[in-house]
Design a protein around this motif. Structure first.
Motif, PDB file in Angstrom:
ATOM      1  N   VAL A 169       0.877  -0.780  -0.562  1.00  0.00           N
ATOM      2  CA  VAL A 169       0.376  -0.037   0.054  1.00  0.00           C
ATOM      3  C   VAL A 169       0.659   0.737   0.220  1.00  0.00           C
ATOM      4  N   THR A 170       0.284   2.387  -0.380  1.00  0.00           N
ATOM      5  CA  THR A 170       0.872   3.169  -0.212  1.00  0.00           C
ATOM      6  C   THR A 170      -0.207   4.063   0.422  1.00  0.00           C
ATOM      7  N   GLY A 216       1.406  -5.688   8.893  1.00  0.00           N
ATOM      8  CA  GLY A 216       1.876  -7.030   8.868  1.00  0.00           C
ATOM      9  C   GLY A 216       2.082  -6.486   6.896  1.00  0.00           C
ATOM     10  N   LEU A 217       1.720  -4.709   6.794  1.00  0.00           N
ATOM     11  CA  LEU A 217       0.814  -4.851   5.050  1.00  0.00           C
ATOM     12  C   LEU A 217       2.839  -4.150   5.165  1.00  0.00           C
ATOM     13  N   SER A 218       3.273  -4.224   3.688  1.00  0.00           N
ATOM     14  CA  SER A 218       4.173  -3.250   3.403  1.00  0.00           C
ATOM     15  C   SER A 218       3.806  -1.853   2.695  1.00  0.00           C
ATOM     16  N   VAL A 219       4.528  -0.699   2.853  1.00  0.00           N
ATOM     17  CA  VAL A 219       3.604   0.684   3.282  1.00  0.00           C
ATOM     18  C   VAL A 219       5.400   1.298   3.429  1.00  0.00           C
ATOM     19  N   ARG A 237      -4.173   4.317  -0.815  1.00  0.00           N
ATOM     20  CA  ARG A 237      -3.795   3.091  -1.287  1.00  0.00           C
ATOM     21  C   ARG A 237      -3.917   1.707  -1.611  1.00  0.00           C
ATOM     22  N   ALA A 238      -5.123   1.162  -2.233  1.00  0.00           N
ATOM     23  CA  ALA A 238      -4.563  -0.349  -1.889  1.00  0.00           C
ATOM     24  C   ALA A 238      -5.177  -0.520  -3.360  1.00  0.00           C
ATOM     25  N   ARG A 239      -4.416  -2.413  -3.671  1.00  0.00           N
ATOM     26  CA  ARG A 239      -5.824  -2.467  -4.011  1.00  0.00           C
ATOM     27  C   ARG A 239      -6.182  -4.285  -3.800  1.00  0.00           C
TER      28      ARG A 239
END
Length: 340
Positions: A169-170, A216-219, A237-239
């Protein structure tokens, strides 16, 4: 009645701690420290408190013993003093960044120096009741998360926990000038800040480490200073994961926050405030979260809060309420202002 003290009470977070704790039905503010302003009245630094208290700032070296200690102290300075603080208070609520990250190597990467109290890291519980309420009930060491981190975690956690989004995510974060503190440098003079939208952290903002740790996300996170005094808003912003849709997202957020006293799901199809807006949260302990999808797996998750309250002092007071078994809304009932 708990006797509490505030260390670093002259800044904006210190002032908010004072405002909230002076009106708290179960807390007595016994001391407020400031090295620079020792001996002066606290309402000189915080004029909104005139007529509410006769307290004066004291030197940090004169602290006695208290039930709870709130540390509104500079990042990277607190860890070296924690052993001393632990001798004068049963419960400590640390609003600096020093004990938020569990991995000392991650701390070194984001703060540029080694952690000085690695042995104390396991003692701290992250002060976010929405995630760690059960642990906070017995915690004597609480690390209150950063303002943009709190917004980002609350925006992302339900979707991440339900497996509704891809792991990368960004985050685009916006913050008002009070986030820079009461002693900010020349870049925060009115002549420089007014009218500006300054991208002060185009990459690797420190709070991305906290958000990644708790979700637990890559941020990947950037941050911009905007022309407001209070307030944080994050756009994440994610998918969507295969098979997930906006209806599943709405159900996950409604379920996650249905019983939370200070998180509201705000995701309406129309209206002036159809998504989270920090302007109407000023002074309140609410974090509003919302979302919008484009039907093609793109998802934007939005959160807003007052950086000095739910993003700082209010969250600390909420943690205190949980720790001592008091009503969670105690001292935190202010609803925000509209219009503002």
């Amino acid at each position: 009645m708990a006797r509490v003290a505030i260390v670093g009470g002259a800044g904006y977070i210190g002032g908010e701690l004072l405002r909230l704790l002076l009106g708290h039905p179960e807390a007595e503010v016994a001391a407020v420290t400031s090295t620079r302003l020792a001996g002066r009245r606290v309402d000189g630094a915080h004029p909104n408190l005139r007529g509410l208290t006769d307290l004066t700032f004291v030197d940090p070296g004169s602290l006695e013993e208290y039930d709870a200690l709130f540390l509104a102290t500079p990042h990277t300075e607190t860890m070296g003093r924690m052993t001393g603080y632990a001798k004068i208070a049963t419960t400590i609520f640390d609003l600096s960044a020093d004990f938020r990250l569990r991995d000392p190597e991650v701390f070194r990467r984001y703060y540029g120096l080694p952690h000085e109290a690695v042995d104390l890291l396991p003692e701290f519980v992250l002060g976010l009741p929405e995630l760690h309420r059960d642990r906070l009930r017995a915690a004597d060491r609480v690390a209150v998360p950063g303002c943009m981190a709190t917004a980002g975690i609350l925006a992302l956690r339900p979707a991440a926990a339900a497996g509704l989004i891809e792991p990368e995510v960004t985050i685009d974060a916006r913050t008002g000038s009070s986030g820079s503190g009461a002693t900010a440098g020349p870049e925060n003079l009115h002549a420089e800040r007014s009218g500006a939208m300054r991208v002060f952290a185009p990459t690797r903002h420190r709070h991305e480490a906290e958000i990644g740790q708790e979700t637990g996300l890559s941020v990947r996170m950037s941050a911009t200073g905007v022309e407001a005094v209070r307030g944080v808003q994050v756009l994440c912003r994610a998918r969507l994961a295969p098979g997930a849709d906006e209806r599943a997202v709405r159900a996950a957020y409604r379920a996650a926050y249905a019983a939370e006293p200070f998180v509201r799901v705000v995701a309406q199809k129309r209206g002036l405030y159809r998504l989270p807006e920090p302007k109407i949260l000023s002074g309140s302990n609410f974090c509003d979260v919302g979302f919008a999808a484009d039907g093609e797996r793109a998802l934007v998750l939005v959160a807003a809060l007052d950086n000095l309250v739910k993003g700082g002092a209010g969250n600390a007071v909420q943690c205190m309420n949980v720790r001592y078994g008091w009503p969670e809304r105690a001292g935190l009932t202010f609803a925000g202002l509209h219009p503002n």
